[in-house]
Design a protein around this motif. Structure first.
Motif, mmCIF file in Angstrom:
data_model
loop_
_atom_site.group_PDB
_atom_site.id
_atom_site.type_symbol
_atom_site.label_atom_id
_atom_site.label_comp_id
_atom_site.label_asym_id
_atom_site.label_seq_id
_atom_site.Cartn_x
_atom_site.Cartn_y
_atom_site.Cartn_z
ATOM 1 N N GLY A 1 -3.968 -52.991 -75.384
ATOM 2 C CA GLY A 1 -5.273 -52.389 -75.646
ATOM 3 C C GLY A 1 -6.112 -53.243 -76.569
ATOM 4 N N MET A 2 -5.481 -53.848 -77.575
ATOM 5 C CA MET A 2 -6.198 -54.728 -78.496
ATOM 6 C C MET A 2 -6.753 -55.944 -77.751
ATOM 7 N N VAL A 3 -5.974 -56.500 -76.841
ATOM 8 C CA VAL A 3 -6.441 -57.647 -76.053
ATOM 9 C C VAL A 3 -7.680 -57.250 -75.254
ATOM 10 N N TYR A 4 -7.602 -56.128 -74.562
ATOM 11 C CA TYR A 4 -8.751 -55.680 -73.767
ATOM 12 C C TYR A 4 -9.945 -55.336 -74.653
ATOM 13 N N SER A 5 -9.681 -54.721 -75.791
ATOM 14 C CA SER A 5 -10.757 -54.363 -76.712
ATOM 15 C C SER A 5 -11.480 -55.603 -77.212
ATOM 16 N N ARG A 6 -10.724 -56.631 -77.598
ATOM 17 C CA ARG A 6 -11.328 -57.871 -78.095
ATOM 18 C C ARG A 6 -12.110 -58.589 -77.005
ATOM 19 N N ARG A 7 -11.702 -58.384 -75.764
ATOM 20 C CA ARG A 7 -12.443 -58.985 -74.646
ATOM 21 C C ARG A 7 -13.695 -58.179 -74.311
ATOM 22 N N GLY A 8 -13.805 -57.001 -74.905
ATOM 23 C CA GLY A 8 -14.972 -56.167 -74.659
ATOM 24 C C GLY A 8 -14.815 -55.231 -73.471
ATOM 25 N N TRP A 9 -13.604 -55.042 -72.999
ATOM 26 C CA TRP A 9 -13.348 -54.186 -71.846
ATOM 27 C C TRP A 9 -12.872 -52.820 -72.355
ATOM 28 N N SER A 10 -13.815 -52.010 -72.765
ATOM 29 C CA SER A 10 -13.530 -50.765 -73.480
ATOM 30 C C SER A 10 -12.737 -49.749 -72.663
ATOM 31 N N ASP A 11 -13.075 -49.568 -71.400
ATOM 32 C CA ASP A 11 -12.380 -48.552 -70.608
ATOM 33 C C ASP A 11 -10.897 -48.879 -70.456
ATOM 34 N N LEU B 1 -7.317 -45.077 -81.417
ATOM 35 C CA LEU B 1 -7.750 -44.139 -80.384
ATOM 36 C C LEU B 1 -8.951 -43.335 -80.872
ATOM 37 N N ASN B 2 -8.934 -42.887 -82.119
ATOM 38 C CA ASN B 2 -10.073 -42.163 -82.688
ATOM 39 C C ASN B 2 -11.320 -43.042 -82.716
ATOM 40 N N ASN B 3 -11.138 -44.299 -83.081
ATOM 41 C CA ASN B 3 -12.245 -45.256 -83.101
ATOM 42 C C ASN B 3 -12.836 -45.402 -81.701
ATOM 43 N N MET B 4 -11.975 -45.550 -80.710
ATOM 44 C CA MET B 4 -12.445 -45.701 -79.335
ATOM 45 C C MET B 4 -13.138 -44.418 -78.854
ATOM 46 N N ASN B 5 -12.597 -43.268 -79.234
ATOM 47 C CA ASN B 5 -13.227 -42.003 -78.844
ATOM 48 C C ASN B 5 -14.635 -41.894 -79.408
ATOM 49 N N SER B 6 -14.815 -42.319 -80.658
ATOM 50 C CA SER B 6 -16.153 -42.247 -81.252
ATOM 51 C C SER B 6 -17.091 -43.238 -80.570
ATOM 52 N N ARG B 7 -16.589 -44.405 -80.189
ATOM 53 C CA ARG B 7 -17.423 -45.372 -79.464
ATOM 54 C C ARG B 7 -17.826 -44.844 -78.096
ATOM 55 N N ARG B 8 -16.873 -44.233 -77.397
ATOM 56 C CA ARG B 8 -17.138 -43.728 -76.042
ATOM 57 C C ARG B 8 -18.159 -42.607 -76.082
ATOM 58 N N THR B 9 -18.166 -41.836 -77.156
ATOM 59 C CA THR B 9 -19.109 -40.729 -77.277
ATOM 60 C C THR B 9 -20.542 -41.222 -77.286
ATOM 61 N N TYR B 10 -20.775 -42.379 -77.922
ATOM 62 C CA TYR B 10 -22.134 -42.850 -78.100
ATOM 63 C C TYR B 10 -22.545 -43.956 -77.140
ATOM 64 N N ASN B 11 -21.635 -44.481 -76.368
ATOM 65 C CA ASN B 11 -21.976 -45.543 -75.419
ATOM 66 C C ASN B 11 -22.471 -44.960 -74.111
ATOM 67 N N ASN B 12 -23.267 -45.753 -73.401
ATOM 68 C CA ASN B 12 -23.730 -45.360 -72.080
ATOM 69 C C ASN B 12 -22.567 -45.390 -71.098
ATOM 70 N N PRO B 13 -22.568 -44.541 -70.066
ATOM 71 C CA PRO B 13 -21.516 -44.610 -69.047
ATOM 72 C C PRO B 13 -21.465 -46.004 -68.429
ATOM 73 N N GLY B 14 -20.266 -46.527 -68.275
ATOM 74 C CA GLY B 14 -20.094 -47.843 -67.667
ATOM 75 C C GLY B 14 -20.320 -48.983 -68.625
#
Length: 195
Positions: free
Chosen positions: A116-126, A149-162
């Motif tokens: 997950g960290m690898v994907y996160s650093r690459r910018g692939w949030s989903d 996971l909490n950090n990602m949940n807060s990001r997903r809440t405010y990001n546009n779909p996709g």
């Protein structure tokens, strides 16, 4: 990526407020709007990406362990210390190669977290979110996994779909992305009082 504190030009013992201030100053200096129609725009965009990654790394470390050395501490107790080292250095291809070499039956919660960290650093949030969720489900008591996971949940809440899915054109400009990150940081700061 080099030491995230060096990227922001602050000491490891800097307060959260000092880190925020350094981040904001650098973000103002290297914001893509300042380099529109400028031959240095690509360099400024790369620098901005490095600044954002450094800031996110520091905040993630402090949230997950309450100290700037949390990631290093977890590295010492890790089943995959080399992978953690590569991720900290920004050597994501090397980290992914080591992780992909692990047999399926040996893929524990930490394996999913690090992927997950690898994907996160690459910018692939989903994709990152799915790995973080799996790590948390496998080891719900792990503070590092829960914090991410909490950090990602807060990001997903405010990001546009996709947004930031790593595939195709989402229609977001660099300015939209910077604005979303800035707003998310502001909202999270109000709720958590840290980075």
């Amino acid at each position: 990526m080099n030491n995230p504190y060096e990227v922001l030009g602050v000491n490891q013992n800097a307060t959260d407020e000092e880190i925020k201030h350094a981040y904001r100053e650098l973000a103002k200096k290297y914001h893509p709007d300042n380099y529109a129609d400028n031959p240095l725009s690509d360099l400024a965009e790369e620098k901005m990406k490095e600044i954002n990654e450094a800031y996110d790394t520091i905040c993630d470390q402090r949230r997950s362990g309450g100290s700037s050395n949390a990631y290093q501490k977890n590295t010492a107790n890790s089943s995959f210390p080399d992978v953690r080292k590569y991720i900290m250095e920004g050597r994501l291809d090397d980290a992914a190669e080591l992780l992909n070499g692990v047999a399926s039956d040996r893929r524990n919660a930490e394996w999913y977290f690090l992927m997950g960290m690898v994907y996160s650093r690459r910018g692939w949030s989903d994709q990152a979110y799915n790995y973080f969720q799996r790590a948390h489900n496998m080891d719900p008591g792990n503070q590092e996994y829960s914090a991410m996971l909490n950090n990602m949940n807060s990001r997903r809440t405010y990001n546009n779909p996709g947004y930031n899915t790593g595939g195709g054109d989402t229609g977001c400009s660099c300015c939209d992305i910077c604005a979303a990150v800035y707003c998310t940081n502001c909202l999270c700061n109000c709720a958590q009082g840290c980075c």
